[in-house]
Scaffold this motif. Structure first.
Motif, PDB file in Angstrom:
ATOM      1  N   LEU A  30      -3.595  10.275 -25.957  1.00 42.49           N
ATOM      2  CA  LEU A  30      -4.187   9.839 -24.696  1.00 42.49           C
ATOM      3  C   LEU A  30      -5.099  10.951 -24.195  1.00 42.49           C
ATOM      4  O   LEU A  30      -4.656  12.084 -23.996  1.00 42.49           O
ATOM      5  N   ALA A  31      -6.379  10.630 -24.011  1.00 36.85           N
ATOM      6  CA  ALA A  31      -7.358  11.633 -23.565  1.00 36.85           C
ATOM      7  C   ALA A  31      -7.083  12.051 -22.127  1.00 36.85           C
ATOM      8  O   ALA A  31      -6.572  11.271 -21.316  1.00 36.85           O
ATOM      9  N   TYR A  71      -5.433   7.637 -14.968  1.00 36.89           N
ATOM     10  CA  TYR A  71      -5.138   6.275 -15.403  1.00 36.89           C
ATOM     11  C   TYR A  71      -4.254   5.565 -14.379  1.00 36.89           C
ATOM     12  O   TYR A  71      -3.417   6.192 -13.723  1.00 36.89           O
ATOM     13  N   ALA A  72      -4.445   4.245 -14.281  1.00 36.10           N
ATOM     14  CA  ALA A  72      -3.494   3.426 -13.533  1.00 36.10           C
ATOM     15  C   ALA A  72      -2.280   3.202 -14.421  1.00 36.10           C
ATOM     16  O   ALA A  72      -2.407   3.019 -15.635  1.00 36.10           O
ATOM     17  N   LEU A  73      -1.105   3.238 -13.800  1.00 33.16           N
ATOM     18  CA  LEU A  73       0.134   3.053 -14.547  1.00 33.16           C
ATOM     19  C   LEU A  73       0.671   1.647 -14.306  1.00 33.16           C
ATOM     20  O   LEU A  73       1.036   1.299 -13.178  1.00 33.16           O
ATOM     21  N   PHE A  74       0.697   0.840 -15.354  1.00 31.52           N
ATOM     22  CA  PHE A  74       1.272  -0.499 -15.284  1.00 31.52           C
ATOM     23  C   PHE A  74       2.440  -0.587 -16.260  1.00 31.52           C
ATOM     24  O   PHE A  74       2.474   0.133 -17.262  1.00 31.52           O
ATOM     25  N   THR A  75       3.374  -1.460 -15.958  1.00 33.42           N
ATOM     26  CA  THR A  75       4.507  -1.667 -16.857  1.00 33.42           C
ATOM     27  C   THR A  75       4.811  -3.165 -16.953  1.00 33.42           C
ATOM     28  O   THR A  75       4.471  -3.938 -16.057  1.00 33.42           O
ATOM     29  N   TYR A 102      -3.977   2.534 -17.965  1.00 35.55           N
ATOM     30  CA  TYR A 102      -5.137   1.650 -17.828  1.00 35.55           C
ATOM     31  C   TYR A 102      -6.300   2.417 -17.215  1.00 35.55           C
ATOM     32  O   TYR A 102      -6.136   3.128 -16.218  1.00 35.55           O
ATOM     33  N   LYS A 103      -7.493   2.287 -17.796  1.00 36.92           N
ATOM     34  CA  LYS A 103      -8.638   3.100 -17.376  1.00 36.92           C
ATOM     35  C   LYS A 103      -9.144   2.758 -15.976  1.00 36.92           C
ATOM     36  O   LYS A 103      -9.580   3.641 -15.238  1.00 36.92           O
ATOM     37  N   TRP A 156      -7.479  -9.005 -16.312  1.00 33.53           N
ATOM     38  CA  TRP A 156      -7.001  -7.956 -17.219  1.00 33.53           C
ATOM     39  C   TRP A 156      -8.005  -7.770 -18.346  1.00 33.53           C
ATOM     40  O   TRP A 156      -8.482  -8.736 -18.944  1.00 33.53           O
ATOM     41  N   ASN A 157      -8.323  -6.517 -18.656  1.00 30.81           N
ATOM     42  CA  ASN A 157      -9.273  -6.201 -19.726  1.00 30.81           C
ATOM     43  C   ASN A 157      -8.584  -5.308 -20.752  1.00 30.81           C
ATOM     44  O   ASN A 157      -8.278  -4.149 -20.464  1.00 30.81           O
ATOM     45  N   ASP A 158      -8.338  -5.856 -21.937  1.00 28.82           N
ATOM     46  CA  ASP A 158      -7.654  -5.073 -22.973  1.00 28.82           C
ATOM     47  C   ASP A 158      -8.433  -3.823 -23.365  1.00 28.82           C
ATOM     48  O   ASP A 158      -7.841  -2.834 -23.819  1.00 28.82           O
ATOM     49  N   ALA A 159      -9.755  -3.854 -23.173  1.00 36.12           N
ATOM     50  CA  ALA A 159     -10.576  -2.688 -23.508  1.00 36.12           C
ATOM     51  C   ALA A 159     -10.275  -1.503 -22.594  1.00 36.12           C
ATOM     52  O   ALA A 159     -10.587  -0.351 -22.928  1.00 36.12           O
ATOM     53  N   ASP A 160      -9.674  -1.772 -21.430  1.00 40.66           N
ATOM     54  CA  ASP A 160      -9.318  -0.711 -20.493  1.00 40.66           C
ATOM     55  C   ASP A 160      -7.938  -0.118 -20.746  1.00 40.66           C
ATOM     56  O   ASP A 160      -7.510   0.791 -20.027  1.00 40.66           O
ATOM     57  N   VAL A 161      -7.237  -0.633 -21.731  1.00 35.37           N
ATOM     58  CA  VAL A 161      -5.915  -0.097 -22.072  1.00 35.37           C
ATOM     59  C   VAL A 161      -6.120   1.147 -22.940  1.00 35.37           C
ATOM     60  O   VAL A 161      -6.489   1.057 -24.115  1.00 35.37           O
ATOM     61  N   ALA A 162      -5.879   2.322 -22.359  1.00 30.68           N
ATOM     62  CA  ALA A 162      -6.063   3.576 -23.093  1.00 30.68           C
ATOM     63  C   ALA A 162      -4.870   3.873 -23.989  1.00 30.68           C
ATOM     64  O   ALA A 162      -5.020   4.458 -25.065  1.00 30.68           O
ATOM     65  N   ALA A 163      -3.688   3.467 -23.551  1.00 30.09           N
ATOM     66  CA  ALA A 163      -2.477   3.647 -24.354  1.00 30.09           C
ATOM     67  C   ALA A 163      -1.419   2.664 -23.875  1.00 30.09           C
ATOM     68  O   ALA A 163      -1.295   2.399 -22.674  1.00 30.09           O
TER      69      ALA A 163
END
Length: 285
Positions: free
Chosen positions: A89-90, A94-98, A110-111, A122-129
């Protein structure tokens, strides 16, 4: 009497307009800042309380993405690149979702952090990890939602999500060895060309010792050209200004001509004009 009544109404209206009602937040905001090795981890979040309610499975449904707290996005910031449960993870915020489940939780970094609650789209491209973590049960009742950074060593820590009787431990690995070695190597290698340039520039701008400034700008040029590279035209520009301030107009003109050639090659019109103007000024008898 009518005038007095109108005055009273006006005064009361003014009080209402300027009054600020203060009440406690239902989910007060909180901030956690913790250094792990050489990495700063910062968490900003809001803390709802259970208040007699069943949290997981009811207040927070299983199988749905949860904001992981209350109000605006819970955010986690890392000052260095890290690993989350082994995944890269760079550094950044990030926003923290669970997604809570009975036997496992998805934890998502989430970016996009500008949402109130979960993203409208929801945008899967924004999921950093995204990692899967096994929740743990505790006999201790945690009334108020809590995020902490625990079990700290030089190389790792645990981001602990706690509420009701559930703890979700998320392992964070930090690059302490890499950062320390880089720092040591940079320190032992001595100042860089940019360090010498900054020192010379400061002395010139603050009317310091111009002989020291010239020594430092010469060192900057020397280091910058060590691998056969051309001297940066802005370094040469600074050197010419220092030489002129020392009264060596002849040397300043020669250096300015070299800076001019570099500026023309780079297509930098600003430095081209500055050098031409200086050469004209210093050439006057």
């Amino acid at each position: 009497m009518k005038k007095l009544l109108l005055a009273a109404i006006f005064a009361f209206s003014s009080i209402l307009a300027t009054a600020q009602v203060k009440t406690p937040q239902a989910s007060p905001s909180s901030k956690v800042e913790q250094v792990v090795g050489l990495t700063t981890v910062e968490v900003n979040y809001s803390r709802p309380s259970a208040k007699g309610r069943t949290v997981y499975g009811e207040l927070v449904p299983y199988g749905s993405v949860w904001r992981t707290g209350a109000n605006a996005n819970t955010t986690v910031t890392f000052s260095e690149n890290v690993k989350i449960e082994g995944k890269e993870l760079a550094k950044g915020t990030y926003a923290l979702f669970t997604t809570p489940k009975a036997d496992s939780w998805d934890v998502i970094f989430y970016k996009n952090t500008d949402n109130w609650g979960t993203p409208e789209k929801w945008n899967d491209a924004d999921v950093a990890a995204k990692v899967s973590v096994k929740p743990e049960s505790t006999n201790r009742h945690v009334e108020t939602f809590t995020i902490s950074v625990d079990n700290i060593t030089n190389d790792n820590a645990v981001l602990s999500i706690q509420w009701e009787k559930t703890i979700v431990p998320v392992k964070i690995e930090v690059p302490t060895k890499e950062v320390a070695i880089t720092s040591i190597e940079n320190a032992l290698a001595g100042p860089k060309a940019s360090d010498y340039f900054s020192a010379a520039q400061y002395f010139y701008q603050s009317n310091g010792d111009m002989n020291k400034a010239l020594t430092w700008v010469n060192k900057a040029v020397e280091l910058a050209t060590a691998n056969g590279k051309e001297a940066p035209f802005w370094y040469l520009r600074q050197k010419s200004l220092i030489q002129a301030k020392l009264g060596d107009k002849k040397a300043a003109i020669e250096t300015a001509k070299a800076s001019l050639a570099g500026a023309i090659k780079a297509g930098n019109k600003d430095y081209e004009k500055m050098n031409n103007d200086s050469i004209a000024e210093w050439s006057k008898k």
